[in-house]
Write an enzyme that holds these catalytic residues in place. Structure first.
Site, PDB file in Angstrom:
ATOM      1  N   VAL A  11      10.878  -6.165  -4.261  1.00 43.60           N
ATOM      2  CA  VAL A  11      11.969  -5.057  -4.344  1.00 43.60           C
ATOM      3  C   VAL A  11      13.264  -5.855  -4.264  1.00 43.60           C
ATOM      4  CG1 VAL A  11      13.025  -3.026  -3.352  1.00 43.60           C
ATOM      5  CG2 VAL A  11      10.423  -3.119  -3.691  1.00 43.60           C
ATOM      6  N   PHE A 248      -1.418   6.764 -16.928  1.00 42.96           N
ATOM      7  CA  PHE A 248      -1.808   6.891 -15.574  1.00 42.96           C
ATOM      8  C   PHE A 248      -3.201   7.627 -15.445  1.00 42.96           C
ATOM      9  CE2 PHE A 248       0.205   4.397 -12.521  1.00 42.96           C
ATOM     10  CZ  PHE A 248       1.088   4.043 -13.244  1.00 42.96           C
ATOM     11  N   CYS A 259       1.878  -0.371  -3.075  1.00 39.93           N
ATOM     12  CA  CYS A 259       2.560   1.167  -2.939  1.00 39.93           C
ATOM     13  C   CYS A 259       1.469   2.135  -2.926  1.00 39.93           C
ATOM     14  CB  CYS A 259       3.592   1.233  -3.877  1.00 39.93           C
ATOM     15  SG  CYS A 259       4.827   0.221  -4.022  1.00 39.93           S
TER      16      CYS A 259
HETATM   17  C1  UDX Z   1       3.450   1.439  -8.542  1.00 39.22           C
HETATM   18  C2  UDX Z   1       4.370   2.426  -9.185  1.00 39.22           C
HETATM   19  O1  UDX Z   1       3.864   2.505 -10.628  1.00 39.22           O
HETATM   20  C3  UDX Z   1       5.710   2.072  -9.023  1.00 39.22           C
HETATM   21  O2  UDX Z   1       6.376   3.011  -9.624  1.00 39.22           O
HETATM   22  C4  UDX Z   1       5.995   2.031  -7.547  1.00 39.22           C
HETATM   23  O3  UDX Z   1       7.276   1.696  -7.311  1.00 39.22           O
HETATM   24  C5  UDX Z   1       5.078   0.985  -6.872  1.00 39.22           C
HETATM   25  O4  UDX Z   1       3.722   1.556  -7.063  1.00 39.22           O
HETATM   26  P1  UDX Z   1       2.362  -1.023  -8.972  1.00 39.22           P
HETATM   27  O5  UDX Z   1       1.740  -0.943  -7.646  1.00 39.22           O
HETATM   28  O6  UDX Z   1       3.037  -2.160  -9.207  1.00 39.22           O
HETATM   29  O7  UDX Z   1       3.585   0.172  -8.912  1.00 39.22           O
HETATM   30  O8  UDX Z   1       1.108  -0.828 -10.170  1.00 39.22           O
HETATM   31  P2  UDX Z   1       0.769   0.326 -11.084  1.00 39.22           P
HETATM   32  O9  UDX Z   1       0.987  -0.176 -12.497  1.00 39.22           O
HETATM   33  O10 UDX Z   1       1.331   1.568 -10.870  1.00 39.22           O
HETATM   34  O11 UDX Z   1      -0.745   0.169 -10.587  1.00 39.22           O
HETATM   35  C6  UDX Z   1      -1.278   0.624  -9.451  1.00 39.22           C
HETATM   36  C7  UDX Z   1      -2.579   0.663  -9.342  1.00 39.22           C
HETATM   37  O12 UDX Z   1      -3.459   1.845  -9.771  1.00 39.22           O
HETATM   38  C8  UDX Z   1      -3.297  -0.502  -9.945  1.00 39.22           C
HETATM   39  O13 UDX Z   1      -4.668  -0.774  -8.921  1.00 39.22           O
HETATM   40  C9  UDX Z   1      -3.940  -0.051 -11.306  1.00 39.22           C
HETATM   41  O14 UDX Z   1      -5.030  -0.776 -11.805  1.00 39.22           O
HETATM   42  C10 UDX Z   1      -4.308   1.567 -11.010  1.00 39.22           C
HETATM   43  N1  UDX Z   1      -4.211   2.227 -12.037  1.00 39.22           N
HETATM   44  C11 UDX Z   1      -3.180   2.451 -12.695  1.00 39.22           C
HETATM   45  C12 UDX Z   1      -5.494   2.926 -12.577  1.00 39.22           C
HETATM   46  O15 UDX Z   1      -6.665   2.680 -12.023  1.00 39.22           O
HETATM   47  N2  UDX Z   1      -5.252   3.589 -13.641  1.00 39.22           N
HETATM   48  C13 UDX Z   1      -4.228   3.883 -14.348  1.00 39.22           C
HETATM   49  O16 UDX Z   1      -4.091   4.632 -15.357  1.00 39.22           O
HETATM   50  C14 UDX Z   1      -2.967   3.272 -14.039  1.00 39.22           C
END
Ligand code: UDX
Length: 436
Positions: A11, A248, A259
């Protein structure tokens, strides 16, 4: 305007570099000397696409320092971008935030605005503001604003430079004006001004909603398996409804990262102590915990015991594009495999080094070929492009028994069907094409 960003993690550093890209002069402060030394050599301590290039491009506008006195001198604005890790009870640990608050009290020499970028529980900004004001005893005017960060790892730079929204939570026109001035050249972003508590809530409510969406689709995927439906067709059909959207909705072995796991638990904890239970968020947390070990459950169909079994692990990071392992499903799975006596070989394009700090004793390979050679079973935990593009026929050729458990649905079922392999994924039919 002299701006300081305290904290050079995802961040803090990304915020600082993106503010510099928009023309601001920024000082980056961190207590970890090694990080500052790296930054001064033009290297980023975190792996993030495009970040080092932007650091280089804006090097005239950024100062990296661990010299507190120098960092805090003559400031107009202080961004707090330090970590708020999870405590054992699920609450957020605010020690680093208060350490910055102490630095502010001890070092500022003029009035300034403190901007909270870190994710903090609702109500924290006011508490931190009072903490600082009580200790400054009116020596300087200090006010706090909430300006939560929504960047995702791997796309952090673009998520910041082209943020869909910039949330500004303030309790005075003075603070709002300063922040609007800072963000005036972020043309692609909608600026939303709110009160401080609402801004803090927007951050948690957004992250928890996305986590909930993932846990929901993972449960539907598990049901698809039981009923013979295909989750990809289901999400395609659902996602075309604009009210739902297609983002998502990727089923898999659960969310990890810095997060979602932390923020779901923190909001649930906060709600509970306010006697207002968040049942949906609690469900998302529980579903995710079980989903992470879904492949282990599936493996029992093929191997009752894992002792002496050659296991290939492909993908260790919590998602592609990062070397971050925080709450990565790979950790809990490898721990289980190890405790049960499996011989493990693992591959990840960038997270191996970090993983080897947690699991020094497993074998790390340079290529996917070497990893799967002579394996009896292969687990896929991260959907890296290298894995998605890998020649499926090689699983058949190189493995001793080609059992593939894919936690990220990397391959199309029609492609897999061409080969002599057993293939299990999430929310789709199993393929058992073993002729040997
Ligand atoms: C997330 C939020 O997207 C971001 O806005 C916030 O500020 C911090 O948290 P991040 O943790 O970097 O970001 O990754 P993200 O791409 O959101 O994925 C998080 C987790 O969810 C990953 O383990 C990913 O594999 C999983 N995921 C994501 C799924 O299992 N399915 C999806 O459709 C999307």
């Amino acid at each position: 305007m002299k701006i300081l960003v305290s904290g050079t993690g995802y961040v803090g550093l990304v915020t600082a570099v993106c503010l510099a890209e928009k023309g601001h002069n920024v000082v980056c402060y961190d207590v970890v000397k090694e990080k500052i030394d790296m930054l001064n050599q033009g290297k980023s301590p975190i792996y993030e696409a495009g970040l080092e290039e932007l650091m280089q491009k804006n090097k005239e506008r950024i100062i990296y320092t661990y010299n507190k006195k120098e960092a805090y001198k003559d400031l107009d604005v202080i961004f707090i971008g330090v970590g708020t890790p999870e405590r054992v009870d699920g609450s957020a640990n605010l020690d680093y935030i208060y350490a910055v608050a102490d630095d502010i009290v001890e070092n500022i020499n003029k009035d300034c605005l403190v901007v909270m970028k870190s994710t903090v529980p609702i109500g924290t900004n006011y508490k931190v503001e009072k903490y600082i004001q009580d200790r400054l005893k009116g020596k300087h005017r200090i006010e706090i604003a909430s300006n939560p960060e929504f960047l995702a790892q791997g796309t952090a730079v673009i998520d910041t430079l082209e943020a869909q929204r910039i949330i500004i939570g303030t309790h005075s026109k003075w603070a709002e004006k300063i922040l609007k001035e800072i963000y005036k050249d972020f043309e692609k972003s909608v600026i939303v001004s709110t009160d401080i508590n609402s801004a803090e809530m927007i951050k948690y409510a957004s992250n928890d909603f996305l986590a909930l969406k993932i846990s929901y689709i993972n449960e539907i995927a598990n049901l698809c398996e039981a009923l013979g439906a295909n989750i990809e067709d289901v999400t395609l059909g659902m996602g075309l409804d604009k009210r739902i959207g297609n983002k998502f909705l990727n089923a898999g072995i659960g969310y990890g990262g810095s997060c979602f796991p932390k923020d779901t638990k923190a909001l649930h904890w906060l709600a509970k102590i306010n006697e207002c239970e968040l049942k949906t968020v609690k469900a998302a947390i529980d579903v995710n915990q079980n989903q992470k070990i879904r492949l282990i459950e599936k493996s029992k169909k093929y191997y009752e015991h894992l002792k002496g079994i050659n296991v290939a692990v492909l993908g260790l990071a919590f998602k592609p594009g990062t070397d971050d392992l925080r709450e990565a499903p790979s950790i809990i799975n490898v721990e289980y495999l190890e405790n049960n006596g499996a011989n493990i070989k693992a591959w990840d394009p960038i997270a191996q080094k970090n993983f080897s700090k947690i699991f020094p004793q497993i074998n790390y390979c340079d290529t996917i070929d070497d990893t799967i050679k002579d394996a009896d079973i292969c687990f896929i935990f991260t959907e890296w492009e290298q894995i998605k593009k890998y020649d499926i026929s090689k699983y058949e050729k190189l493995m001793r028994k080609a059992v593939i458990l894919d936690g990220r649905n990397c391959y199309k079922l029609d492609d897999v069907k061409q080969y002599n392999i057993i293939y299990e994924s999430i929310g789709r039919k199993s393929i058992e094409n073993i002729k040997k």
